[in-house]
Write an enzyme that holds these catalytic residues in place. Structure first.
Site, short mmCIF file in Angstrom:
data_model
loop_
_atom_site.label_atom_id
_atom_site.label_comp_id
_atom_site.label_asym_id
_atom_site.label_seq_id
_atom_site.Cartn_x
_atom_site.Cartn_y
_atom_site.Cartn_z
N GLU A 168 0.87 -1.17 0.00
CA GLU A 168 0.00 0.00 0.00
C GLU A 168 0.91 1.23 0.00
O GLU A 168 1.89 1.28 0.72
CB GLU A 168 -0.90 -0.06 1.24
CG GLU A 168 -1.76 1.14 1.49
CD GLU A 168 -2.67 1.53 0.32
OE1 GLU A 168 -3.41 0.67 -0.20
OE2 GLU A 168 -2.63 2.72 -0.07
N ASN A 222 5.73 1.37 -3.29
CA ASN A 222 5.23 1.69 -4.61
C ASN A 222 5.45 0.45 -5.48
O ASN A 222 6.53 0.23 -6.01
CB ASN A 222 6.00 2.89 -5.16
CG ASN A 222 5.54 3.29 -6.54
OD1 ASN A 222 4.90 2.52 -7.25
ND2 ASN A 222 5.87 4.50 -6.93
N ALA A 223 4.40 -0.37 -5.57
CA ALA A 223 4.54 -1.65 -6.28
C ALA A 223 4.82 -1.43 -7.76
O ALA A 223 5.49 -2.24 -8.39
CB ALA A 223 3.28 -2.48 -6.10
N CYS A 283 -7.24 -4.90 -6.40
CA CYS A 283 -8.62 -4.67 -6.01
C CYS A 283 -8.93 -3.18 -5.95
O CYS A 283 -8.25 -2.43 -5.25
CB CYS A 283 -8.90 -5.30 -4.65
SG CYS A 283 -8.61 -7.07 -4.66
N ASP A 333 -6.90 2.70 -8.28
CA ASP A 333 -7.19 4.10 -8.63
C ASP A 333 -7.54 4.16 -10.12
O ASP A 333 -6.75 3.75 -10.96
CB ASP A 333 -5.94 4.93 -8.33
CG ASP A 333 -6.23 6.43 -8.36
OD1 ASP A 333 -7.18 6.83 -9.07
OD2 ASP A 333 -5.51 7.18 -7.70
N THR A 373 -13.23 -6.85 0.60
CA THR A 373 -12.47 -5.62 0.70
C THR A 373 -13.37 -4.49 1.17
O THR A 373 -14.56 -4.47 0.92
CB THR A 373 -11.83 -5.22 -0.64
OG1 THR A 373 -12.86 -4.76 -1.51
CG2 THR A 373 -11.10 -6.37 -1.30
N GLU A 374 -12.76 -3.52 1.84
CA GLU A 374 -13.52 -2.37 2.35
C GLU A 374 -14.13 -1.60 1.19
O GLU A 374 -15.27 -1.17 1.26
CB GLU A 374 -12.59 -1.45 3.16
CG GLU A 374 -12.24 -1.96 4.54
CD GLU A 374 -11.20 -3.07 4.57
OE1 GLU A 374 -10.68 -3.42 3.50
OE2 GLU A 374 -10.94 -3.59 5.65
#
Lengths: 405, 289
Positions: free
Chosen positions: B129, B165-166, B185, B188, B263-264
């Protein structure tokens, strides 16, 4: 006074140099044999973008426009605010094809690759045969062994390929063949056992090795740099070897194919005495113990030797490769820093503010030749009032990461 | 409302959040130390409390191109996973007993990760994240879960979160063919055309994901933005190293179900009665080179 030349590539018989938006070709006696001026400016790019926007608005269906109760507004050409960075119209980089038949450059004005056919029998040896625009600013080029294809890296991290000969590709049809999420600093197309590979480096310490033409299959990454990479070079005698340098205190020697770091040549002790205040970080990042920063601008290889150009350092470093290790040959002292260097035959040419151009002979060691290129100085078309008008000549520092977040 | 009053109120909320997060930070620090010191006394009560999300809110966007101050390993070999999965680290040999195999890219508040932990209790799962406070929330959540479930079969020792930062640094974390599943998931959507390169699925990035995924490994995507769904499907379909899995496959796959419900972001979409679009792709073998 004249604006210094900013880029050079050379053969054993000719020099190709750029200053601002001018490109010139000289023979080694300093006679002008070709020239070209970029007549497209940044304004043209903005105008083109405006036209595209108008076009797009015009295509919007009438009904939708009526719904929104809007007339077609003509989009404005943006004018930069007071604090905006200056945009320079200049030629960013130059390369020759391996057969010296084509000269390839990058223009910043319209984000293009420009390709010239070199015909030394003509009065003007430079004939523009292609101008291919790109969506983002190209910043690095490499030419395939068969001289048919140019590999282009851009500031947005994408790598493209275009043919040297043939029609332009519409910008929207250009598809990147590989990419980084970072600013690309160098690309290199090479081969191993008859198979081709692209090496691409960025400011986030990555060197990626991809298969070519099947670039979607990544071979591996070469990990080891702690700072940006600015230059990747190879030796003709053994193309498994790769030398890389950038913002680190070392020059790295790799077996790129075997993904092995062979050795690191330390620079700090040697180069530190030649650094001055200008090598410190910008003021807002400056601490009491900030070291002066070493930045490799460019490297060239000749036989088993590597010649290293550092940013604003009064000297050229010569290293020799022996037993998979880099050894010091000399740190050749200079009275002034060089802006760019290029090799042709056993000569090395260096551009500078002070001397415009200096010729060196290299035979295992460097010597400065007593030679003045009067023709080059006279024919330099860029007259300026003072040094304040110079375009930025030393730009490596923008690559160094100085994060605040 | 009076502007200055509003401002003061805002500041008060901010400082409350800050105090709360500082207290949690101390807990986090302790937890990190304790992992290596098993003779420790009973942890203080508050470390067992699950963190409260409202203290960790952060805007939903982050620029993947900017130079965040990030910790990332110089290479996958130099990554010290023992801090993240202490129970999977063999002290004697100083080796990890197994590698991370499931990556949740942009894991948000960690809902999926926690459910994956239950579904695959023997597999190491990593959430990545980019937002600092959201990462801290997930970390605090995992600390609390580990404390609360110490003696149980499912003890959440197999999940961890990293701020990173993947898009930029995935190759620094994972070796070739290390991963068997990657989740994307509710990424953005980056609606603007010129921001499309900032999307997490692009044809050039897919080649890097393909490098990290083993042959047969799965990329899972879910979004509530139909345009983005179409974009992801288009790019993944176009990529020679991926093939789409059909509806039938999706219906029988446990992870699809978890992803759909846990997921939220997904729950938010549910509350708002929005659509959720799913697409899953399998990593194909490299062609003959």
């Amino acid at each position: 006074m004249k604006h210094p030349y900013q880029n050079i590539v050379s053969t054993s018989t000719h020099l190709f140099v750029s200053v601002q938006n001018h490109l010139q070709a000289f023979d080694v006696e300093g006679n002008l044999v070709g020239s070209w001026k970029d007549t497209i400016g940044h304004e043209d790019l903005l105008k083109k973008q405006q036209l595209e926007k108008i076009e797009k608005l015009n295509q919007e269906p009438e009904i939708k426009r009526a719904e929104n109760n809007k007339k077609v507004k003509i989009p404005k050409i943006p004018t930069p605010g007071p604090g905006a960075p200056t945009i320079y119209n200049y030629i960013r980089d130059l390369e020759l094809t391996h057969d010296n038949k084509y000269l390839i450059g990058i223009t910043d004005s319209d984000k293009s690759i420009i390709i010239f056919e070199i015909n030394l029998n003509e009065d003007n040896c430079l004939k523009l045969i292609k101008r291919q625009t790109f969506p983002k600013r190209p910043c690095s080029i490499s030419i395939a062994d068969d001289n048919s294809t140019v590999i282009i890296g851009d500031k947005f991290g994408d790598v493209y390929k275009i043919p040297i000969i043939g029609e332009n590709v519409p910008e929207k049809d250009l598809k990147p063949i590989l990419g980084h999420v970072s600013l690309l600093t160098d690309v290199l197309i090479t081969e191993h056992n008859g198979k081709q590979y692209i090496l691409s480096s960025d400011r986030d310490e990555h060197i990626k090795v991809s298969n070519y033409p099947i670039t979607y299959v990544v071979k591996h990454w070469l990990f080891g740099h702690d700072e940006f990479i600015s230059s990747m070079v190879q030796f003709d005698f053994d193309r498994e070897l790769l030398v890389t340098g950038g913002g680190d205190d070392y020059i790295y020697l790799w077996n790129w194919y075997g993904n092995k770091l062979l050795s690191k040549y330390p620079l700090r002790d040697l180069i530190e005495p030649l650094l001055d205040e200008s090598h410190l970080p910008p003021e807002r990042f400056l601490h009491e113990d900030s070291p002066k920063e070493i930045s490799v601008v460019k490297m060239i290889t000749m036989d088993k030797f590597v010649v290293v150009l550092f940013q604003k350092v009064n000297g050229l470093l010569v290293l020799e490769i022996k037993d998979e290790t880099l050894h010091l040959v000399e740190l050749f002292p200079l009275d002034y820093p060089l802006i760019d260097i290029s090799a042709g035959g056993d000569k090395i040419f260096g551009l500078s503010e002070d001397k415009i151009i200096t010729q060196f002979t290299f035979n295992g060691k460097l010597t400065i030749d007593d030679k003045e290129f009067k023709g080059m100085i006279e024919n330099n078309p860029c007259e300026v009032q003072s040094k304040e008008e110079f375009y930025p000549l030393y730009t490596m520092n923008t690559l160094r990461k100085r994060s605040e977040h | 409302m009076d502007k200055s009053l509003q401002k003061t109120e805002q500041e008060e909320i901010e400082s409350k959040r800050k105090v709360y997060r500082e207290a949690k930070e101390q807990t986090r620090k302790n937890a990190r130390r304790l992992r290596f010191d098993e003779s420790n006394p009973q942890p203080k009560k508050d470390s067992v409390d699950s963190p409260r999300k409202r203290f960790y809110r952060q805007r939903a966007h982050s620029n993947p191109f900017s130079d965040h101050r990030l910790d990332y390993p110089k290479s996958p070999e130099s990554m010290d996973w023992s801090k993240y999965y202490p129970q999977y680290h063999d002290k004697e040999s100083n080796n990890m007993l197994q590698d991370v195999e499931i990556a949740d890219i942009g894991c948000g508040y960690g809902g999926l990760l926690i459910n994956l932990s239950k579904e695959f209790p023997k597999t190491l799962c990593l959430g990545m994240e980019i937002r600092v406070q959201v990462t801290q929330y997930v970390e605090d959540r995992i600390i609390a879960l580990r404390e609360q479930n110490k003696s149980k079969d499912i003890n959440y020792q197999n999940i961890a979160v990293i701020r990173g930062n993947a898009m930029k640094f995935l190759p620094n974390f994972f070796k070739k063919s290390q991963l068997s599943k990657m989740f994307f998931c509710f990424p953005d959507p980056h609606f603007k055309q010129r921001k499309h390169k900032a999307r997490i699925i692009t044809n050039t990035l897919l080649s890097e994901y393909a490098y990290a995924l083993k042959v047969g490994g799965i990329i899972y995507t879910i979004t509530d933005v139909e345009d983005l769904h179409n974009w992801m499907v288009e790019h993944l379909t176009e990529h020679p190293l991926f093939e789409r899995l059909d509806k039938q496959w999706e219906d029988q796959d446990k992870c699809v179900e978890i992803m759909y419900n846990s997921t939220e972001e997904g729950q938010k979409v549910e509350r708002n009665k929005g659509d959720k679009f799913i697409a899953c792709f399998r990593r194909l073998p490299d062609p003959e080179i």
